[in-house]
Design an enzyme around this catalytic site. Structure first.
Site, PDB file in Angstrom:
ATOM      1  N   SER A 120       0.825  -1.207   0.000  1.00 35.72           N
ATOM      2  CA  SER A 120       0.000   0.000   0.000  1.00 35.72           C
ATOM      3  C   SER A 120       0.860   1.260   0.000  1.00 35.72           C
ATOM      4  O   SER A 120       0.340   2.365  -0.108  1.00 35.72           O
ATOM      5  CB  SER A 120      -0.906   0.017   1.238  1.00 35.72           C
ATOM      6  OG  SER A 120      -0.140  -0.090   2.421  1.00 35.72           O
ATOM      7  N   ASN A 191      -4.781   4.731   1.262  1.00 35.10           N
ATOM      8  CA  ASN A 191      -3.796   4.978   2.317  1.00 35.10           C
ATOM      9  C   ASN A 191      -3.171   6.366   2.238  1.00 35.10           C
ATOM     10  O   ASN A 191      -2.555   6.827   3.204  1.00 35.10           O
ATOM     11  CB  ASN A 191      -2.707   3.900   2.303  1.00 35.10           C
ATOM     12  CG  ASN A 191      -3.124   2.697   3.127  1.00 35.10           C
ATOM     13  OD1 ASN A 191      -4.123   2.742   3.830  1.00 35.10           O
ATOM     14  ND2 ASN A 191      -2.366   1.623   3.040  1.00 35.10           N
TER      15      ASN A 191
END
Length: 291
Positions: A120, A191
């Site tokens: 991520s 994120n």
């Protein structure tokens, strides 16, 4: 329709176990690799408990449970991923570790096999650079908990071929997930917002503004989230949050992405979150979310 039949998952932690459920539940042969045999056993037990709870809630027919578990195979031998058409990496956020894993997989897997990373924060292009097959590499970032969340952020690297991306996208849809195309940038969409947001929540605890349970209640009540930030952090794990922060802050220099000191103290105390029985909250068991 996807041409992929067998999927390998490298890493049997919280994220890897959830992705494996998604794959096996959708009818794909699923190989779950982890060097730690106890992690594989825990993931399988958690998977069965989650599926049993799904049956109890009427979200899964009872006859499907043994069928799904029959598609789920755990192994501590990387060679057992040789017949996989796609391998999804779900190990911790370390570029050297990912390069080492994919370098080995490149020698084991067939040339047609696609490699994917669930990262991520780390660049897909950078990870692909150590994979031996950068044209057959793609980012597939599932959201935690993967067994319940539908979003998958699909990110091509600079060398990812259109054919590879199309095959991975079709697979994502066949899994019953919702793919969103993103550029290869730190944090992608989710994120980019979530790591600084969660760090802000941690700093509220550090500053004594509110207790973790009250922060969770405020966010869930006002914003309609199914899970509060402290609950999510406990699910992610403090050790993983530290790595996420270090990776994202190292690339972006965004002050809000810097790891809060409290996270490091909690790691030192062994308060890793749900997996250790204590994080911002206390836990009586290590059941998978939704079980």
């Amino acid at each position: 329709m996807s041409d992929i039949k067998t999927i390998g998952i490298a890493g049997a932690g919280t994220m890897g176990a959830g992705i494996a459920i998604v794959c096996a539940r959708a009818g794909f042969r699923t190989r779950v690799f982890d060097l730690n045999a106890s992690s594989i056993e825990r993931a399988r037990n958690q998977t069965e408990a989650f599926l049993k709870k799904s049956v109890e809630r009427g979200k899964l027919s009872a006859e499907k449970l043994p069928e799904i578990m029959g598609q789920w195979h755990g192994t501590s031998s990387l060679e057992d991923l040789a017949d996989c058409d796609l391998v999804i990496e779900a190990v911790f956020e370390s570029l050297p570790v990912k390069h080492d894993l994919f370098g080995k997989l490149d020698k084991i897997c067939a040339p047609h096999a696609i490699f994917a990373s669930n990262t991520s924060t780390i660049s897909i292009t950078e990870i692909a650079g150590g994979s031996g097959r950068p044209d057959r590499f793609v980012g597939m970032h599932f959201c935690l908990p993967a067994q319940l969340m539908k979003l998958v952020e699909m990110s091509p690297g600079l060398n990812t071929s259109e054919e590879t991306f199309a095959r991975a996208w079709a697979l994502c849809e066949a899994l019953g997930q919702k793919p969103v195309r993103t550029q290869d940038t730190p944090g992608f969409v989710l994120n980019y917002f979530l790591i600084p947001f969660n760090n802000d929540a941690i700093r509220l605890v550090e500053q004594g503004v509110a207790e973790p349970a009250d922060i969770d209640l405020a966010i869930k009540t006002a914003m309609g989230y199914a899970m509060g930030p402290m609950e999510l952090l406990d699910l992610v794990g403090m050790d993983t949050q530290k790595l996420l922060c270090e990776a994202m802050h190292g690339i972006t220099n965004e002050p809000r992405a810097a790891c809060p000191p409290l996270v490091k103290r909690m790691i030192a105390a062994g308060w890793l979150g749900k997996k250790s029985g204590r994080g911002f909250h206390r836990y009586a068991d290590s059941k998978m979310f939704g079980a």
